[in-house]
Write a protein that holds these residues in place. Structure first.
Motif, PDB file in Angstrom:
ATOM      1  N   SER A  54       1.271   8.912  -1.536  1.00  0.00           N
ATOM      2  CA  SER A  54       1.284  10.180  -0.951  1.00  0.00           C
ATOM      3  C   SER A  54      -0.638  10.304   0.087  1.00  0.00           C
ATOM      4  O   SER A  54      -0.084  11.212   0.339  1.00  0.00           O
ATOM      5  CB  SER A  54       1.383  10.897  -2.137  1.00  0.00           C
ATOM      6  OG  SER A  54       0.320  10.445  -3.326  1.00  0.00           O
TER       7      SER A  54
ATOM      8  N   LYS B 163      -1.694  13.789   8.138  1.00  0.00           N
ATOM      9  CA  LYS B 163      -3.131  14.928   7.804  1.00  0.00           C
ATOM     10  C   LYS B 163      -4.191  13.719   7.847  1.00  0.00           C
ATOM     11  O   LYS B 163      -4.688  13.737   6.773  1.00  0.00           O
ATOM     12  CB  LYS B 163      -3.531  15.757   6.777  1.00  0.00           C
ATOM     13  CG  LYS B 163      -2.029  16.472   6.116  1.00  0.00           C
ATOM     14  CD  LYS B 163      -2.820  18.065   5.530  1.00  0.00           C
ATOM     15  CE  LYS B 163      -1.370  18.745   5.517  1.00  0.00           C
ATOM     16  NZ  LYS B 163      -1.477  19.423   3.946  1.00  0.00           N
TER      17      LYS B 163
ATOM     18  N   ARG C 250      -1.200  10.595   3.189  1.00  0.00           N
ATOM     19  CA  ARG C 250      -0.465  11.189   4.437  1.00  0.00           C
ATOM     20  C   ARG C 250      -0.933  12.460   3.632  1.00  0.00           C
ATOM     21  O   ARG C 250      -1.473  13.791   4.466  1.00  0.00           O
ATOM     22  CB  ARG C 250       1.018  12.040   4.016  1.00  0.00           C
ATOM     23  CG  ARG C 250       1.724  11.153   4.629  1.00  0.00           C
ATOM     24  CD  ARG C 250       2.898  11.080   3.591  1.00  0.00           C
ATOM     25  NE  ARG C 250       3.755  10.183   4.661  1.00  0.00           N
ATOM     26  CZ  ARG C 250       4.095   8.941   4.367  1.00  0.00           C
ATOM     27  NH1 ARG C 250       3.307   8.244   3.169  1.00  0.00           N
ATOM     28  NH2 ARG C 250       4.919   7.461   4.862  1.00  0.00           N
ATOM     29  N   GLN C 251      -2.996  12.565   3.182  1.00  0.00           N
ATOM     30  CA  GLN C 251      -3.372  14.150   2.888  1.00  0.00           C
ATOM     31  C   GLN C 251      -5.013  13.516   3.746  1.00  0.00           C
ATOM     32  O   GLN C 251      -5.921  14.216   3.035  1.00  0.00           O
ATOM     33  CB  GLN C 251      -3.873  13.685   0.992  1.00  0.00           C
ATOM     34  CG  GLN C 251      -2.014  14.405   0.553  1.00  0.00           C
ATOM     35  CD  GLN C 251      -2.384  14.155  -1.228  1.00  0.00           C
ATOM     36  OE1 GLN C 251      -3.797  14.596  -1.459  1.00  0.00           O
ATOM     37  NE2 GLN C 251      -1.843  13.753  -1.640  1.00  0.00           N
TER      38      GLN C 251
END
Length: 280
Positions: A121, A189, A124-125
């Motif tokens: 995860s 992102k 993608r941050q």
């Protein structure tokens, strides 16, 4: 076999192992304990291999756009086999760290957990993911120093650890620039997708220039003159990266230059930490 080596990104795994070796010889000033140095290199290599494999597992859809020739999107390796390989290598690496000590075990465990959540995860941050990659890469060098764990090891090993962190952070930013199209399609992102390619380039250059500015500091801690000599080509390739064109294509070129810089930087620390009487 070659597909599995590509899955774990064997060249990057070798780089992580070299980072561990760098940290060990810098901290120990070339006073080896064969058992601890071999064990620490093996631990770092196994955890890194697992991290790269699990990263490809979670990136399979994105890689169909950005890197369709990778083992998983191309179908050369089954997804199930990649998952088994990634967990097995990380678990074995963390288990082996027990034989070095509880602090070494804790660092290996934290690194493995961070690599897993990065792939799942954090990648993608945006910035949090970039920071995790820079931190875990720097841990490769730091781990070598922790494996030695004697005398003033921390003071000596902290400098290459910081350099590795900054260089990897800059490389992560330009990698996001290079992968802009695929990342934008899947709403990843990165600095490039959130701030734009030009702003991402500005931040990348600030990080890399900061690293170059502080690069002479090891001379104050007793590193020999060969450190500076080897740093000359390091400066060259890093500057080539910094001066790459402000486009996604330029990000690809810069990432390649920074890989060379990372290798040269480790060599500079390895040779620079040699006692001068060995060199003359």
């Amino acid at each position: 076999m070659s597909s599995y080596l590509k899955l774990v990104r064997i060249h990057n795994v070798v780089g992580a192992a070299l980072g561990d070796f760098t940290g060990y010889v810098v901290a120990s000033e070339w006073r080896f304990d064969i058992k601890s140095i071999i064990l620490s290199i093996l631990i770092v290599a196994l955890v890194a291999a697992g991290g790269y494999a699990i990263n490809d597992v979670y990136d399979i859809e994105i890689d169909k756009i950005n890197k369709p020739d990778r083992p998983l999107p191309s179908g050369k390796i089954k997804l199930k086999n990649a998952v088994i390989l990634s967990y097995a290598t990380m678990i074995i690496g963390v288990f082996l760290s027990i034989f070095l000590g509880y602090i070494q075990f804790l660092i290996a465990l934290i690194t493995a957990v961070l690599l897993f959540y990065y792939a799942k995860s954090l990648k993608r941050q945006g910035l949090p993911g970039n920071l995790v990659v820079a931190l875990t890469t720097a841990f490769s060098i730091f781990y070598g120093g922790v494996a030695f764990f004697q005398g003033s090891w921390l003071e000596r090993v902290i400098i290459p650890t910081v350099y590795s962190f900054l260089l990897t952070l800059g490389r992560e930013f330009v990698k996001g620039i290079e992968d802009y199209e695929g990342d934008k399609t899947y709403n990843v992102k990165t600095l490039a997708t959130t701030l734009g390619i030009k702003n991402a380039w500005k931040i990348s250059r600030i990080v890399l220039i900061s690293m170059l500015i502080i690069s002479p500091l090891p001379l104050l801690l007793g590193f020999n003159v060969f450190y500076i000599i080897i740093l000359i080509p390091f400066f060259y390739f890093t500057l080539r990266a910094i001066l790459s064109e402000t486009t996604s294509k330029g990000g690809g070129y810069a990432r390649g230059f920074l890989k060379v810089s990372a290798f040269l930087g480790m060599i500079a620390f390895i040779i620079g930490s040699l006692p001068i009487y060995i060199l003359v």
